[in-house]
Design an enzyme around this catalytic site. Structure first.
Site, PDB file in Angstrom:
ATOM      1  N   GLY A  31      45.084   1.422  31.171  1.00 20.41           N
ATOM      2  CA  GLY A  31      44.011   0.543  30.701  1.00 20.41           C
ATOM      3  C   GLY A  31      44.312  -0.291  29.472  1.00 20.41           C
TER       4      GLY A  31
ATOM      5  N   GLU B  59      44.095   2.577  22.619  1.00 22.32           N
ATOM      6  CA  GLU B  59      43.345   2.958  23.819  1.00 22.32           C
ATOM      7  C   GLU B  59      42.467   1.778  24.252  1.00 22.32           C
ATOM      8  OE1 GLU B  59      42.864   4.602  26.430  1.00 22.32           O
ATOM      9  OE2 GLU B  59      41.818   6.485  26.013  1.00 22.32           O
ATOM     10  N   ASP B  60      42.160   1.712  25.539  1.00 18.29           N
ATOM     11  CA  ASP B  60      41.258   0.658  26.022  1.00 18.29           C
ATOM     12  C   ASP B  60      39.810   0.952  25.649  1.00 18.29           C
ATOM     13  OD1 ASP B  60      41.179   2.846  27.731  1.00 18.29           O
ATOM     14  OD2 ASP B  60      41.213   1.682  29.580  1.00 18.29           O
TER      15      ASP B  60
ATOM     16  N   ASP C 149      35.299   6.945  25.516  1.00 18.15           N
ATOM     17  CA  ASP C 149      34.039   7.227  26.185  1.00 18.15           C
ATOM     18  C   ASP C 149      33.548   8.607  25.710  1.00 18.15           C
ATOM     19  OD1 ASP C 149      32.014   6.955  28.098  1.00 18.15           O
ATOM     20  OD2 ASP C 149      33.238   7.707  29.732  1.00 18.15           O
TER      21      ASP C 149
ATOM     22  N   GLY D 120      35.515  10.878  24.692  1.00 19.54           N
ATOM     23  CA  GLY D 120      36.428  11.225  23.607  1.00 19.54           C
ATOM     24  C   GLY D 120      37.418  12.321  23.985  1.00 19.54           C
TER      25      GLY D 120
ATOM     26  N   THR E 283      39.832  12.503  26.396  1.00 19.65           N
ATOM     27  CA  THR E 283      41.213  12.060  26.613  1.00 19.65           C
ATOM     28  C   THR E 283      41.900  11.826  25.275  1.00 19.65           C
ATOM     29  OG1 THR E 283      40.462  10.958  28.617  1.00 19.65           O
ATOM     30  CG2 THR E 283      42.652  10.358  27.812  1.00 19.65           C
TER      31      THR E 283
ATOM     32  N   LYS F  16      32.272   3.588  23.337  1.00 20.09           N
ATOM     33  CA  LYS F  16      30.963   3.907  23.931  1.00 20.09           C
ATOM     34  C   LYS F  16      30.432   5.162  23.249  1.00 20.09           C
ATOM     35  CE  LYS F  16      31.484   3.121  28.701  1.00 20.09           C
ATOM     36  NZ  LYS F  16      31.419   3.663  30.078  1.00 20.09           N
TER      37      LYS F  16
ATOM     38  N   ASP G  80      39.816  -0.986  34.756  1.00 18.84           N
ATOM     39  CA  ASP G  80      39.728  -1.099  36.215  1.00 18.84           C
ATOM     40  C   ASP G  80      38.519  -0.389  36.813  1.00 18.84           C
ATOM     41  OD1 ASP G  80      40.697   1.596  35.726  1.00 18.84           O
ATOM     42  OD2 ASP G  80      41.097   1.682  37.872  1.00 18.84           O
TER      43      ASP G  80
ATOM     44  N   ARG H 239      41.527  -5.424  36.712  1.00 18.00           N
ATOM     45  CA  ARG H 239      42.246  -5.376  35.434  1.00 18.00           C
ATOM     46  C   ARG H 239      42.612  -6.779  34.945  1.00 18.00           C
ATOM     47  NH1 ARG H 239      43.743   0.035  34.371  1.00 18.00           N
ATOM     48  NH2 ARG H 239      44.284   1.275  36.205  1.00 18.00           N
TER      49      ARG H 239
HETATM   50  P1  5GP Z   1      37.108   9.737  27.833  1.00 17.04           P
HETATM   51  O1  5GP Z   1      38.057  10.884  27.931  1.00 17.04           O
HETATM   52  O2  5GP Z   1      36.941   9.164  26.455  1.00 17.04           O
HETATM   53  O3  5GP Z   1      35.775  10.081  28.460  1.00 17.04           O
HETATM   54  O4  5GP Z   1      37.660   8.662  28.831  1.00 17.04           O
HETATM   55  C1  5GP Z   1      38.450   7.640  28.477  1.00 17.04           C
HETATM   56  C2  5GP Z   1      38.979   6.969  29.717  1.00 17.04           C
HETATM   57  O5  5GP Z   1      37.968   6.857  30.737  1.00 17.04           O
HETATM   58  C3  5GP Z   1      39.395   5.553  29.399  1.00 17.04           C
HETATM   59  O6  5GP Z   1      40.727   5.510  28.970  1.00 17.04           O
HETATM   60  C4  5GP Z   1      39.150   4.834  30.693  1.00 17.04           C
HETATM   61  O7  5GP Z   1      40.295   4.955  31.506  1.00 17.04           O
HETATM   62  C5  5GP Z   1      38.000   5.593  31.343  1.00 17.04           C
HETATM   63  N1  5GP Z   1      36.704   4.911  31.120  1.00 17.04           N
HETATM   64  C6  5GP Z   1      35.686   5.336  30.357  1.00 17.04           C
HETATM   65  N2  5GP Z   1      34.660   4.454  30.381  1.00 17.04           N
HETATM   66  C7  5GP Z   1      35.067   3.429  31.181  1.00 17.04           C
HETATM   67  C8  5GP Z   1      34.452   2.209  31.593  1.00 17.04           C
HETATM   68  O8  5GP Z   1      33.327   1.825  31.249  1.00 17.04           O
HETATM   69  N3  5GP Z   1      35.187   1.416  32.425  1.00 17.04           N
HETATM   70  C9  5GP Z   1      36.437   1.764  32.848  1.00 17.04           C
HETATM   71  N4  5GP Z   1      37.064   0.897  33.655  1.00 17.04           N
HETATM   72  N5  5GP Z   1      37.040   2.904  32.467  1.00 17.04           N
HETATM   73  C10 5GP Z   1      36.361   3.726  31.647  1.00 17.04           C
END
Ligand code: 5GP
Length: 178
Positions: free
Chosen positions: A46, A101-102, A105, A107, A109, A133, A161, A167
């Site tokens: 991402g 990081e992209d 969300d 947190g 990962t 987010k 994506d 993307r």
């Molecule tokens: P976390 O572990 O913070 O919940 O997830 C992070 C990963 O979830 C990001 O690197 C991304 O790949 C994916 N992700 C979380 N929210 C979104 C979103 O709104 N759109 C997309 N395309 N990917 C998301």
């Protein structure tokens, strides 16, 4: 058309450019005077579009590397075990590292990746995310450089994506729900 399925644009190309420029300035200021190249690490896939723009507005000597991780089990829940599918090409011991990081969300990962990186004993480790987010956070991560805070919506484009599509959109959009 690659953008079929996008309901509306949340972040325009102009706003992205302004955000990236602001982050580049902040990062340049923060690391001014470091004695060795900054190691900028992108989390695949991402972050690759954001990384490409970001490194071109950081006015410092730097090297780039990439890391890829995936979550075991149900791909929609990011709280499971983390598996590294592509490791770094270089050692980060005693280096100044910026992890890119992209989107942060829940947190999960990022906090796990940070743990993995910290275990390699970098001199410093900071975090930059294009999108945040915070309303979805269940695992606290200290973000040093944050692009844009968004509401709890699933977004695509500018590297992000849905099933590997979208993307290449130059903006960030919200998908149609059907
Ligand atoms: P976390 O572990 O913070 O919940 O997830 C992070 C990963 O979830 C990001 O690197 C991304 O790949 C994916 N992700 C979380 N929210 C979104 C979103 O709104 N759109 C997309 N395309 N990917 C998301």
């Amino acid at each position: 058309m690659p953008d079929t399925g996008i309901e509306r644009i949340l972040i325009t190309e102009e706003e992205i450019a302004r955000t990236v420029a602001r982050l580049g300035d902040a990062i340049t200021t923060c690391y001014a005077g470091i004695d060795r190249e900054l190691v900028v690490i992108g989390l695949l896939r991402g972050s690759f579009v954001f990384m490409a723009d970001l490194i071109r507005v950081i006015r410092l000597p730097l090297v780039v590397d990439f890391l890829s991780v995936s979550t075991y089990g149900d791909g929609t829940v990011s709280s499971g075990e983390l598996r590294m599918t592509k490791d770094l090409e270089q050692s980060i011991e005693d280096r100044d590292v910026l992890l890119v990081e992209d989107i942060v969300d829940t947190g999960h990962t990022f906090s796990k990746v940070l743990g993995l990186m910290q275990a390699r004993r970098p001199r410093s480790l900071k975090v930059c995310t294009f999108l945040d987010k915070p309303s979805r956070r269940t695992c606290e991560v200290a973000i040093d450089f944050c692009g844009i805070t968004i509401p709890n919506e699933f977004v695509c484009g500018y590297g992000l994506d849905f099933a590997q599509r979208y993307r290449n959109l130059p903006y960030v959009g919200v998908l149609k729900t059907d």
